[in-house]
Design an enzyme around this catalytic site. Structure first.
Site, PDB file in Angstrom:
ATOM      1  N   LEU A  43       0.881  -1.160   0.000  1.00 15.70           N
ATOM      2  CA  LEU A  43       0.000   0.000   0.000  1.00 15.70           C
ATOM      3  C   LEU A  43       0.922   1.213   0.000  1.00 15.70           C
ATOM      4  CD1 LEU A  43      -2.894  -0.473   2.607  1.00 15.70           C
ATOM      5  CD2 LEU A  43      -3.130   0.034   0.186  1.00 15.70           C
ATOM      6  N   ASP A  44       0.600   2.217  -0.798  1.00 19.75           N
ATOM      7  CA  ASP A  44       1.423   3.416  -0.848  1.00 19.75           C
ATOM      8  C   ASP A  44       1.467   4.116   0.503  1.00 19.75           C
ATOM      9  OD1 ASP A  44       1.919   3.167  -3.621  1.00 19.75           O
ATOM     10  OD2 ASP A  44      -0.046   4.030  -4.035  1.00 19.75           O
ATOM     11  N   LEU A  45       2.477   4.931   0.677  1.00 24.78           N
ATOM     12  CA  LEU A  45       2.659   5.720   1.888  1.00 24.78           C
ATOM     13  C   LEU A  45       1.399   6.521   2.211  1.00 24.78           C
ATOM     14  CD1 LEU A  45       5.100   6.274   3.802  1.00 24.78           C
ATOM     15  CD2 LEU A  45       5.540   8.316   2.444  1.00 24.78           C
ATOM     16  N   SER A  47      -1.703   5.872   1.339  1.00 28.22           N
ATOM     17  CA  SER A  47      -2.922   5.060   1.372  1.00 28.22           C
ATOM     18  C   SER A  47      -3.012   4.376   2.727  1.00 28.22           C
ATOM     19  CB  SER A  47      -2.909   4.023   0.250  1.00 28.22           C
ATOM     20  OG  SER A  47      -2.894   4.656  -1.007  1.00 28.22           O
TER      21      SER A  47
END
Length: 183
Positions: A43-45, A47
């Protein structure tokens, strides 16, 4: 086999260490003290939401590898109010710089009962926003954000709620629990 369901907060890296120079960023190590588990996907930073971690390499591959098309459901707060044409485009699949996406399940939903985000999403009186539930079966880099932007509705907040049969139900941000049983 161990399978951990973790509610990743905004701003936390999906790894156990930060190799970047500069100010330290929070990592999984601040939340999960279990040896030999690794994230199944990312998961992106910026998100939030469900991240699965396991010590089983085959399960990790089955969850993360796009060949297996494991459905992932996201709650996306988007700028503006998508009309039926925008939702239909998401349902058909949109063309991104790296090619067309598979069709997504996409629907507008009422504001979900989520925890407050820290920092909060910037509120603008002159620009409405709404929430969508999107289910995809791929896992391209920043895919949901790129898809909503492609139909004219940039994502403001993104929360992954479900991966396959596993959900965030009952797991607060920064908390985790071990899944019962196998996959």
């Amino acid at each position: 086999m161990t399978l951990i369901l973790f509610n990743k907060p905004y701003g936390v890296l999906c790894q156990f260490s930060d190799e970047r120079t500069g100010p330290p960023r929070p990592t999984l190590a601040a939340y999960i003290d279990r040896p030999d588990v690794y994230p199944a996907g990312r998961l992106d930073l910026d998100s939030e939401g469900l991240l699965l971690l396991t010590d089983d390499g085959r399960l990790q591959a089955r969850i993360a590898d796009p060949r297996f098309k494991t459905p992932k459901t996201y709650l996306a707060q988007v700028e503006g109010e998508p009309d039926e044409a925008a939702l239909s485009a998401l349902r058909r699949g949109v063309t991104l710089k790296d090619g067309p996406t598979l069709p997504a399940q996409a629907e507008r939903i009422d504001d979900p009962a989520l925890w407050p985000r820290d920092p909060p999403v910037r509120f603008r009186k002159s620009v409405p926003d709404c929430w969508l539930r999107l289910t995809i079966r791929e896992g391209r880099n920043r895919q949901v954000r790129r898809m909503t932007a492609a139909v004219g509705h940039p994502t403001l907040r993104l929360v992954r709620w479900r991966i396959g049969d596993w959900t965030l139900d009952g797991i607060e941000p920064g908390q985790w629990r071990e899944a019962k049983g196998g996959a």
